[in-house]
Scaffold this motif. Structure first.
Motif, PDB file in Angstrom:
ATOM      1  N   VAL A  40     -16.490  67.835  97.530  1.00 19.29           N
ATOM      2  CA  VAL A  40     -16.505  68.113  96.091  1.00 19.29           C
ATOM      3  C   VAL A  40     -16.307  69.606  95.852  1.00 19.29           C
ATOM      4  O   VAL A  40     -15.519  70.008  94.984  1.00 19.29           O
ATOM      5  CB  VAL A  40     -17.811  67.611  95.441  1.00 19.29           C
ATOM      6  N   ILE A  49     -13.434  70.021  86.982  1.00 15.29           N
ATOM      7  CA  ILE A  49     -14.591  69.195  87.322  1.00 15.29           C
ATOM      8  C   ILE A  49     -14.169  68.251  88.446  1.00 15.29           C
ATOM      9  O   ILE A  49     -13.085  67.663  88.393  1.00 15.29           O
ATOM     10  CB  ILE A  49     -15.091  68.368  86.118  1.00 15.29           C
ATOM     11  N   ALA A  51     -15.710  65.130  91.274  1.00 18.34           N
ATOM     12  CA  ALA A  51     -16.806  64.243  91.658  1.00 18.34           C
ATOM     13  C   ALA A  51     -16.318  63.296  92.745  1.00 18.34           C
ATOM     14  O   ALA A  51     -15.143  62.926  92.775  1.00 18.34           O
ATOM     15  CB  ALA A  51     -17.295  63.435  90.455  1.00 18.34           C
ATOM     16  N   ARG A  58     -17.932  56.260  90.911  1.00 20.07           N
ATOM     17  CA  ARG A  58     -18.174  57.703  90.855  1.00 20.07           C
ATOM     18  C   ARG A  58     -19.593  58.007  91.274  1.00 20.07           C
ATOM     19  O   ARG A  58     -20.539  57.354  90.863  1.00 20.07           O
ATOM     20  CB  ARG A  58     -17.935  58.253  89.450  1.00 20.07           C
ATOM     21  N   HIS A  60     -22.284  61.364  93.137  1.00 23.81           N
ATOM     22  CA  HIS A  60     -22.765  62.744  92.997  1.00 23.81           C
ATOM     23  C   HIS A  60     -22.611  63.459  94.326  1.00 23.81           C
ATOM     24  O   HIS A  60     -22.572  62.810  95.363  1.00 23.81           O
ATOM     25  CB  HIS A  60     -24.241  62.729  92.582  1.00 23.81           C
ATOM     26  N   VAL A  62     -21.632  66.242  91.089  1.00 20.47           N
ATOM     27  CA  VAL A  62     -20.501  66.571  90.238  1.00 20.47           C
ATOM     28  C   VAL A  62     -20.350  68.087  90.297  1.00 20.47           C
ATOM     29  O   VAL A  62     -21.332  68.819  90.152  1.00 20.47           O
ATOM     30  CB  VAL A  62     -20.716  66.097  88.787  1.00 20.47           C
ATOM     31  N   ARG A  82     -22.457  65.529  80.921  1.00 21.39           N
ATOM     32  CA  ARG A  82     -21.464  64.480  80.681  1.00 21.39           C
ATOM     33  C   ARG A  82     -20.490  64.846  79.552  1.00 21.39           C
ATOM     34  O   ARG A  82     -19.332  64.463  79.559  1.00 21.39           O
ATOM     35  CB  ARG A  82     -22.169  63.162  80.368  1.00 21.39           C
ATOM     36  N   PHE A  85     -16.973  66.153  80.233  1.00 23.59           N
ATOM     37  CA  PHE A  85     -15.899  65.255  80.654  1.00 23.59           C
ATOM     38  C   PHE A  85     -14.898  65.023  79.525  1.00 23.59           C
ATOM     39  O   PHE A  85     -13.772  64.616  79.772  1.00 23.59           O
ATOM     40  CB  PHE A  85     -16.449  63.902  81.119  1.00 23.59           C
ATOM     41  N   LEU A  90     -11.648  65.310  84.781  1.00 23.68           N
ATOM     42  CA  LEU A  90     -12.436  65.027  85.979  1.00 23.68           C
ATOM     43  C   LEU A  90     -11.488  64.642  87.107  1.00 23.68           C
ATOM     44  O   LEU A  90     -10.702  63.707  86.963  1.00 23.68           O
ATOM     45  CB  LEU A  90     -13.412  63.875  85.705  1.00 23.68           C
ATOM     46  N   LYS A  92     -11.189  63.053  90.691  1.00 21.16           N
ATOM     47  CA  LYS A  92     -11.962  62.175  91.565  1.00 21.16           C
ATOM     48  C   LYS A  92     -11.570  62.430  93.020  1.00 21.16           C
ATOM     49  O   LYS A  92     -10.399  62.415  93.359  1.00 21.16           O
ATOM     50  CB  LYS A  92     -11.717  60.724  91.189  1.00 21.16           C
ATOM     51  N   CYS A 104     -23.683  58.968  98.287  1.00 20.46           N
ATOM     52  CA  CYS A 104     -23.370  59.623  97.013  1.00 20.46           C
ATOM     53  C   CYS A 104     -23.614  58.703  95.823  1.00 20.46           C
ATOM     54  O   CYS A 104     -23.559  59.148  94.673  1.00 20.46           O
ATOM     55  CB  CYS A 104     -21.949  60.175  97.000  1.00 20.46           C
TER      56      CYS A 104
END
Length: 124
Positions: A40, A49, A51, A58, A60, A62, A82, A85, A90, A92, A104
């Motif tokens: 991450v 961002i 994650a 999804r 953690h 983040v 949040r 976002f 975001l 991934k 996670c």
């Protein structure tokens, strides 16, 4: 007067405002492996961002890049981060191939959670 997750994140970021980015990892998620945390963090080199995603879910921590600084400092209440976002994309990070990456997704809130993990062999 800190009242919730948003206040906590804002206070933590303020203490390390010089950093290039921040990783938010809830304390009830002790099984997140270092490899996921590093993945991450590496993702923040090209994302606002980031994650982890394990088997499509999804997890953690983040991660938030420096571009998010002012928004993180402005957080308050129980909402957490949040709301960012909506403003920032975001990214991934697929962690399916990393060792113990399922950690996670695992939060431990109750004694029953610990007992269930012990029975499954994940948490000895």
């Amino acid at each position: 007067n800190h009242t919730g997750m948003g206040d906590t994140i804002a206070a933590a970021v303020a203490q390390a405002a010089h950093a290039d980015g921040w990783l938010v990892l809830p304390a009830d998620m002790p099984l997140v492996p270092p490899a996921v945390i590093l993945a991450v963090a590496a993702g923040l080199q090209s994302a606002a961002i980031a994650a982890p995603v394990f088997q499509g879910k999804r997890g953690h921590p983040v991660g938030f890049s420096r571009a998010c600084l002012n928004d993180l400092l402005a957080l308050s209440g129980d909402e957490g981060a949040r709301s960012l976002f909506q403003k920032f994309e975001l990214t991934k990070i697929n962690v399916d191939q990393l060792p113990q990456a399922d950690g996670c997704l695992i939060d431990i809130d109750t004694l029953q959670d610990i007992e269930n993990l012990q029975k499954s062999g994940i948490f000895a």
